[in-house]
Scaffold this active site. Sequence first.
Site, mmCIF file in Angstrom:
data_model
loop_
_atom_site.group_PDB
_atom_site.id
_atom_site.type_symbol
_atom_site.label_atom_id
_atom_site.label_comp_id
_atom_site.label_asym_id
_atom_site.label_seq_id
_atom_site.Cartn_x
_atom_site.Cartn_y
_atom_site.Cartn_z
ATOM 1 N N TYR A 54 0.798 -1.230 0.000
ATOM 2 C CA TYR A 54 0.000 0.000 0.000
ATOM 3 C C TYR A 54 0.835 1.287 0.000
ATOM 4 O O TYR A 54 0.263 2.377 -0.006
ATOM 5 C CB TYR A 54 -0.944 0.001 1.210
ATOM 6 C CG TYR A 54 -1.924 -1.158 1.177
ATOM 7 C CD1 TYR A 54 -2.879 -1.248 0.162
ATOM 8 C CD2 TYR A 54 -1.895 -2.167 2.135
ATOM 9 C CE1 TYR A 54 -3.770 -2.310 0.113
ATOM 10 C CE2 TYR A 54 -2.791 -3.230 2.102
ATOM 11 C CZ TYR A 54 -3.720 -3.292 1.082
ATOM 12 O OH TYR A 54 -4.603 -4.344 1.027
ATOM 13 N N ASN A 109 -12.657 4.322 -1.993
ATOM 14 C CA ASN A 109 -11.925 3.074 -1.840
ATOM 15 C C ASN A 109 -12.658 2.308 -0.740
ATOM 16 O O ASN A 109 -12.520 2.635 0.444
ATOM 17 C CB ASN A 109 -10.468 3.323 -1.446
ATOM 18 C CG ASN A 109 -9.693 2.027 -1.349
ATOM 19 O OD1 ASN A 109 -10.275 0.937 -1.282
ATOM 20 N ND2 ASN A 109 -8.376 2.123 -1.327
ATOM 21 N N HIS A 116 -8.681 1.534 -5.985
ATOM 22 C CA HIS A 116 -7.907 0.611 -5.157
ATOM 23 C C HIS A 116 -6.435 0.940 -5.318
ATOM 24 O O HIS A 116 -5.959 1.122 -6.450
ATOM 25 C CB HIS A 116 -8.154 -0.849 -5.555
ATOM 26 C CG HIS A 116 -9.585 -1.222 -5.378
ATOM 27 N ND1 HIS A 116 -10.124 -1.452 -4.139
ATOM 28 C CD2 HIS A 116 -10.588 -1.332 -6.267
ATOM 29 C CE1 HIS A 116 -11.415 -1.704 -4.288
ATOM 30 N NE2 HIS A 116 -11.718 -1.629 -5.560
ATOM 31 N N SER A 137 -3.867 -1.024 -4.533
ATOM 32 C CA SER A 137 -3.182 -2.187 -5.111
ATOM 33 C C SER A 137 -3.944 -2.670 -6.345
ATOM 34 O O SER A 137 -5.106 -2.310 -6.542
ATOM 35 C CB SER A 137 -3.115 -3.314 -4.070
ATOM 36 O OG SER A 137 -4.424 -3.747 -3.719
ATOM 37 N N ARG A 191 -10.215 -11.256 -4.072
ATOM 38 C CA ARG A 191 -10.184 -9.806 -4.318
ATOM 39 C C ARG A 191 -10.537 -9.464 -5.764
ATOM 40 O O ARG A 191 -10.612 -8.302 -6.137
ATOM 41 C CB ARG A 191 -8.808 -9.220 -3.994
ATOM 42 C CG ARG A 191 -8.426 -9.328 -2.538
ATOM 43 C CD ARG A 191 -7.132 -8.579 -2.247
ATOM 44 N NE ARG A 191 -6.514 -9.085 -1.049
ATOM 45 C CZ ARG A 191 -6.806 -8.677 0.192
ATOM 46 N NH1 ARG A 191 -7.693 -7.721 0.386
ATOM 47 N NH2 ARG A 191 -6.207 -9.204 1.243
HETATM 48 O O1 CA2 Z 1 -5.943 -1.931 -2.794
HETATM 49 C C1 CA2 Z 1 -6.824 -1.382 -2.131
HETATM 50 O O2 CA2 Z 1 -6.924 -0.164 -2.031
HETATM 51 C C2 CA2 Z 1 -7.824 -2.234 -1.330
HETATM 52 O O3 CA2 Z 1 -9.097 -1.619 -1.444
HETATM 53 C C3 CA2 Z 1 -7.354 -2.201 0.102
HETATM 54 C C4 CA2 Z 1 -8.167 -3.124 1.020
HETATM 55 C C5 CA2 Z 1 -8.265 -4.528 0.441
HETATM 56 O O4 CA2 Z 1 -9.123 -5.332 1.241
HETATM 57 C C6 CA2 Z 1 -8.785 -4.511 -0.980
HETATM 58 O O5 CA2 Z 1 -8.798 -5.831 -1.466
HETATM 59 C C7 CA2 Z 1 -7.914 -3.640 -1.863
HETATM 60 C C8 CA2 Z 1 -7.519 -3.236 2.381
HETATM 61 C C9 CA2 Z 1 -7.262 -1.942 3.073
HETATM 62 C C10 CA2 Z 1 -6.343 -2.205 4.205
HETATM 63 O O6 CA2 Z 1 -5.389 -1.180 4.216
HETATM 64 C C11 CA2 Z 1 -4.261 -1.366 4.936
HETATM 65 C C12 CA2 Z 1 -3.312 -0.392 4.801
HETATM 66 C C13 CA2 Z 1 -2.135 -0.511 5.487
HETATM 67 C C14 CA2 Z 1 -1.928 -1.583 6.334
HETATM 68 C C15 CA2 Z 1 -2.894 -2.546 6.475
HETATM 69 C C16 CA2 Z 1 -4.073 -2.426 5.774
#
Ligand code: CA2
Length: 145
Positions: A24, A76, A102, A104, A113
């Site tokens: 991220y 997001n 998103h 990622s 995902r």
């Molecule tokens: O890629 C993305 O922005 C996601 O929406 C992020 C979500 C994930 O569940 C999606 O599949 C893709 C997760 C957000 C969690 O963000 C974190 C950031 C830093 C550390 C841990 C989690």
Amino acid sequence: MATNILLLNGPNLNLLGSREPEVYGSATLADVEHEAKRVASAAGAQLSCFQSNHEGALIDRIHAAKSEGIDAIVINPGGLTHTSVALRDALSGIGLPVVEVHISNIHRREDFRHHSYISGIAAGVICGLGVDGYRVAIDFVIKKL
Ligand code: CA2
């Protein structure tokens, strides 16, 4: 009247910059929101931000957006992307244009995902551009929606 944009971030995005930088990046949510406001303001638009770890709080914020004069939503949805019919119904129910972001590339990650409940009601979807995706979405909303 200036374009009025609502930037929503879902569960766990408050952790940005603190963990999983390889996925991220290192920017914090405060960095993302600050940059989003700068980009919007430079283009003569207004932008407000909301993050919640609670599905219902996000849905309440979406419902309020219509009466507040919001023109478009950049969201997001975090993990709710892959689970939440309720979030999709809220977004489609208010009838405002939505851009899904998103950080990622969800299509390079685990199979669970790969499906988004939100994409089918979004004007556009951006993924895999890191936090730059938020800026791209805001530019698009201001210029095209
Ligand atoms: O890629 C993305 O922005 C996601 O929406 C992020 C979500 C994930 O569940 C999606 O599949 C893709 C997760 C957000 C969690 O963000 C974190 C950031 C830093 C550390 C841990 C989690």
